[in-house]
Design a protein around this motif. Structure first.
Motif, PDB file in Angstrom:
ATOM      1  N   ALA A  71       1.877   6.205  -7.341  1.00  0.00           N
ATOM      2  CA  ALA A  71       0.774   6.978  -7.916  1.00  0.00           C
ATOM      3  C   ALA A  71       1.034   8.471  -7.782  1.00  0.00           C
ATOM      4  N   ASP A  72       1.536   8.885  -6.630  1.00  0.00           N
ATOM      5  CA  ASP A  72       1.831  10.297  -6.405  1.00  0.00           C
ATOM      6  C   ASP A  72       2.972  10.771  -7.307  1.00  0.00           C
TER       7      ASP A  72
ATOM      8  N   ALA B 204       2.349   1.699  -3.463  1.00  0.00           N
ATOM      9  CA  ALA B 204       1.327   2.079  -4.435  1.00  0.00           C
ATOM     10  C   ALA B 204       1.024   3.567  -4.347  1.00  0.00           C
ATOM     11  N   PHE B 205       0.883   4.088  -3.132  1.00  0.00           N
ATOM     12  CA  PHE B 205       0.604   5.510  -2.967  1.00  0.00           C
ATOM     13  C   PHE B 205       1.770   6.374  -3.436  1.00  0.00           C
TER      14      PHE B 205
ATOM     15  N   VAL C 135      -4.390   6.205  -7.442  1.00  0.00           N
ATOM     16  CA  VAL C 135      -3.961   4.945  -6.814  1.00  0.00           C
ATOM     17  C   VAL C 135      -4.999   3.845  -7.014  1.00  0.00           C
TER      18      VAL C 135
ATOM     19  N   THR D 288       0.821  -1.217   0.000  1.00  0.00           N
ATOM     20  CA  THR D 288       0.000   0.000   0.000  1.00  0.00           C
ATOM     21  C   THR D 288       0.855   1.268   0.000  1.00  0.00           C
TER      22      THR D 288
END
Length: 82
Positions: A67-68, A63-64, A74, A60
């Motif tokens: 994505a950022d 992933a964040f 996300v 997690t």
């Protein structure tokens, strides 16, 4: 309507292809390598490659961060079970 050839091609696509495309575009646009992105995520380049190819899921926090950094929602990763 999809032709048979398009249907076969669509089935061959890997779930992470859209993410890989976005990452590649980010790399080209910003002149960075997968190694630099992996370092930003706190993982090895090999681990990043395996995750990007769908062999292993992103955590997690990874992933964040990805994505950022790359600039996508996300939830796109979550849709692929990552």
């Amino acid at each position: 309507m999809l032709s048979f050839v398009n249907m076969v091609s669509a089935r061959r696509e890997k779930p992470m292809d859209e993410i890989k495309k976005l990452v590649t575009e980010y790399e080209v646009r910003n002149g960075v390598t997968q190694e630099a992105i992996a370092e930003h995520l706190g993982i090895s380049r090999v681990s990043f490659s395996r995750k990007l190819n769908g062999h292993v899921s992103f955590t997690t926090p990874e992933a964040f961060k990805l994505a950022d950094l790359v600039g996508f929602d996300v939830n796109l990763l979550r849709a692929y079970g990552c």
